[in-house]
Write a protein that holds these residues in place. Structure first.
Motif, short mmCIF file in Angstrom:
data_model
loop_
_atom_site.label_atom_id
_atom_site.label_comp_id
_atom_site.label_asym_id
_atom_site.label_seq_id
_atom_site.Cartn_x
_atom_site.Cartn_y
_atom_site.Cartn_z
N LEU A 93 12.13 8.30 -1.77
CA LEU A 93 12.74 7.71 -2.97
C LEU A 93 12.97 8.83 -3.99
N ILE A 94 14.25 9.09 -4.26
CA ILE A 94 14.60 10.20 -5.14
C ILE A 94 14.64 9.65 -6.56
N THR A 95 13.44 9.50 -7.10
CA THR A 95 13.29 8.86 -8.40
C THR A 95 11.87 9.10 -8.92
N GLU A 96 11.43 8.27 -9.86
CA GLU A 96 10.10 8.44 -10.48
C GLU A 96 9.00 8.09 -9.47
N CYS A 97 7.86 8.81 -9.60
CA CYS A 97 6.81 8.70 -8.57
C CYS A 97 6.23 7.31 -8.35
N SER A 98 6.08 6.53 -9.42
CA SER A 98 5.40 5.23 -9.26
C SER A 98 6.23 4.22 -8.47
N MET A 99 7.53 4.49 -8.35
CA MET A 99 8.40 3.56 -7.63
C MET A 99 7.88 3.31 -6.21
N ALA A 100 7.61 4.38 -5.49
CA ALA A 100 7.11 4.22 -4.11
C ALA A 100 5.71 3.62 -4.11
N SER A 101 4.86 4.05 -5.03
CA SER A 101 3.48 3.54 -5.07
C SER A 101 3.47 2.02 -5.26
N ASN A 102 4.39 1.52 -6.10
CA ASN A 102 4.35 0.09 -6.42
C ASN A 102 4.82 -0.81 -5.29
N ILE A 103 5.54 -0.25 -4.31
CA ILE A 103 6.00 -1.11 -3.22
C ILE A 103 5.30 -0.78 -1.89
N ALA A 104 4.41 0.21 -1.93
CA ALA A 104 3.78 0.67 -0.68
C ALA A 104 2.96 -0.44 0.00
N ASP A 105 2.19 -1.20 -0.79
CA ASP A 105 1.33 -2.22 -0.17
C ASP A 105 2.13 -3.39 0.40
N ALA A 106 3.23 -3.73 -0.27
CA ALA A 106 4.03 -4.87 0.22
C ALA A 106 4.82 -4.48 1.47
N LEU A 107 4.99 -3.17 1.70
CA LEU A 107 5.80 -2.71 2.83
C LEU A 107 5.01 -1.71 3.68
N PRO A 108 3.93 -2.16 4.31
CA PRO A 108 3.08 -1.22 5.06
C PRO A 108 3.79 -0.57 6.24
N GLU A 109 4.91 -1.17 6.69
CA GLU A 109 5.65 -0.60 7.83
C GLU A 109 6.41 0.65 7.41
N VAL A 110 6.63 0.83 6.10
CA VAL A 110 7.45 1.96 5.64
C VAL A 110 6.53 3.10 5.20
N ASP A 111 6.85 4.30 5.70
CA ASP A 111 6.11 5.49 5.30
C ASP A 111 6.90 6.17 4.18
N PHE A 112 6.35 6.15 2.97
CA PHE A 112 7.04 6.79 1.84
C PHE A 112 6.64 8.26 1.82
N VAL A 113 7.63 9.11 2.05
CA VAL A 113 7.33 10.54 2.23
C VAL A 113 8.03 11.37 1.15
N GLY A 114 7.60 12.64 1.04
CA GLY A 114 8.33 13.61 0.25
C GLY A 114 7.97 13.62 -1.22
N PRO A 115 8.63 14.54 -1.95
CA PRO A 115 8.28 14.74 -3.36
C PRO A 115 8.90 13.69 -4.27
N CYS A 116 8.36 13.61 -5.47
CA CYS A 116 8.93 12.71 -6.48
C CYS A 116 8.73 13.40 -7.83
N ASN A 117 9.39 12.89 -8.85
CA ASN A 117 9.22 13.45 -10.20
C ASN A 117 8.60 12.41 -11.12
N MET A 118 7.72 12.89 -11.99
CA MET A 118 6.99 12.00 -12.89
C MET A 118 7.72 11.90 -14.24
N CYS A 119 7.82 10.70 -14.80
CA CYS A 119 8.38 10.57 -16.15
C CYS A 119 7.23 10.67 -17.16
N PRO A 120 7.21 11.71 -17.98
CA PRO A 120 6.10 11.88 -18.91
C PRO A 120 6.05 10.79 -19.97
#
Ligand code: 13P
Ligand code: SF4
Length: 350
Positions: free
Chosen positions: A276-303
């Motif tokens: 997900l080429i966006t803010e870091c929490s985006m992948a974290s917030n959907i990780a549990d609902a989508l255990p089949e998907v492996d969220f990989v790679g870097p992300c950027n944090m919005c301060p």
């Protein structure tokens, strides 16, 4: 500026906020929504805050609106509604609470206040700004009108109330292309995100889209080369970019959409691996609902988004501080721009 020591002293006098594995275990239904991304040790630290905030919400008849970029303990632990900018703006008009706590950034809280002037709207940290909102003032809108006489001004919701008030209609990343396409003019001014505007210009070739030179400090950091390299080294990964990214980045991606568009795409497509080429929490917030998907790679944090913490939310609700006020005349004009966007989005079925 927040006086954290004083805030902490105030909270510890009224609440037992010590880490509690027992309390954490008793709230496992909430933890289950974030257990892939929040460790049990961290959950034992968060649980007393989550409980205190949820109890206080009921006492104050408050609702918490949590943007998709909030950290998981805020997004899943205390938010009554999560969503993208458009969804949260619409939700603000629908909720029947006396108090809205905006877990997001200041322009979002201002939008809620504009739409619900009778409600108390709290932002847990007044300094939760946005590089886009800071990039333009109402004078900038006037300058664009001088440069392109007669052209309508479509302004991203990531702006202050004064800028919205000086514009003709607002947009978010989930409706920008359709709002621009619906304007009754060949030339359309988009402010303040140059990259969202350039992405819209590509999707709406029948319009001459002109833009202000603002950008999001989170999304402008990605380059097309980053994506090409990542794809080469990690074949089979689906690359999904937010439209605040530069157009060459969006062109390298498999899909581009607002934060809720990203959630929908991943939920529908269920890729094995997704970046997900966006803010870091985006992948974290959907990780549990989508255990089949492996969220990989870097992300950027919005301060700015990360200024919102459980501790600050509890303090704001407890003391009712952080109230957002918008001058009534400005709010009336800004409401027209936001309401036009909501009405047009509904009409277009977005
Ligand atoms: P959306 O949630 O509308 O996609 O916006 C992203 C954003 O950057 C909000 O600050
Ligand atoms: Fe602003 Fe970008 Fe942060 Fe969103 S992610 S609040 S657009 S700086």
């Amino acid at each position: 500026m927040f006086d954290l020591p004083a805030q902490r002293a105030h909270l510890s006098e009224k609440y037992d906020l010590n880490p509690s594995p027992e309390l954490a275990a008793s709230m496992s239904d909430i933890y289950d929504r974030m257990s892939r991304v929040v460790s049990p040790v961290d959950w034992a630290i968060y649980a007393p805050y989550v409980k205190a905030i949820n109890d206080l919400k009921a006492e104050r008849n408050a609702v918490i609106l949590g943007h998709n970029y909030m950290t998981p303990e805020i997004y899943h632990g205390i938010s009554d509604f999560g969503g993208d900018s458009l969804q949260l703006a619409i939700k603000a008009t629908e909720v029947e609470a006396d108090v809205i706590v905006q877990c997001g950034v200041h322009f979002m809280a201002e939008t809620s206040k504009i739409l619900s002037p009778e409600k108390t709207v709290l932002i847990p940290d007044m300094e939760a700004g946005c590089s886009l909102a800071e990039s333009i003032t109402a004078d900038g809108i006037a300058e664009m009108r001088r440069r392109y006489p007669g052209a309508p001004v479509v302004t991203y919701v990531n702006t202050t109330a004064e800028v919205k008030a000086a514009s003709d209609i607002c947009c978010t990343s989930s409706n920008a292309a359709q709002i621009v396409a619906a304007q009754d003019s060949d030339t359309v001014i988009m402010t303040p995100d140059q990259y969202l505007a350039q992405n819209v210009a590509r999707d709406v070739p029948q319009k001459n889209v002109v833009w202000w030179e603002g950008s999001c400090i989170v999304h402008e950091q990605y380059s097309a080369k980053d994506l090409r390299d990542f794809r080469e080294w990690n074949p089979g990964t689906r690359l999904i970019a937010h439209p605040e990214c530069p157009p060459d980045v969006v062109a390298e991606a498999d899909f581009s959409g607002s934060t809720s568009g990203i959630i929908k795409y991943v939920t529908d497509e269920m890729p094995e691996k997704a970046l997900l080429i966006t803010e870091c929490s985006m992948a974290s917030n959907i990780a549990d609902a989508l255990p089949e998907v492996d969220f990989v790679g870097p992300c950027n944090m919005c301060p700015y988004m990360k200024k919102i913490t459980l501790e600050k939310v509890l303090f704001a609700l407890d003391t009712m501080t952080g109230q957002v006020e918008v001058d009534a005349e400005v709010a009336d004009k800004a409401r027209l721009s936001v309401q036009r966007m909501i009405d047009l989005s509904r009409k277009l079925g977005i």
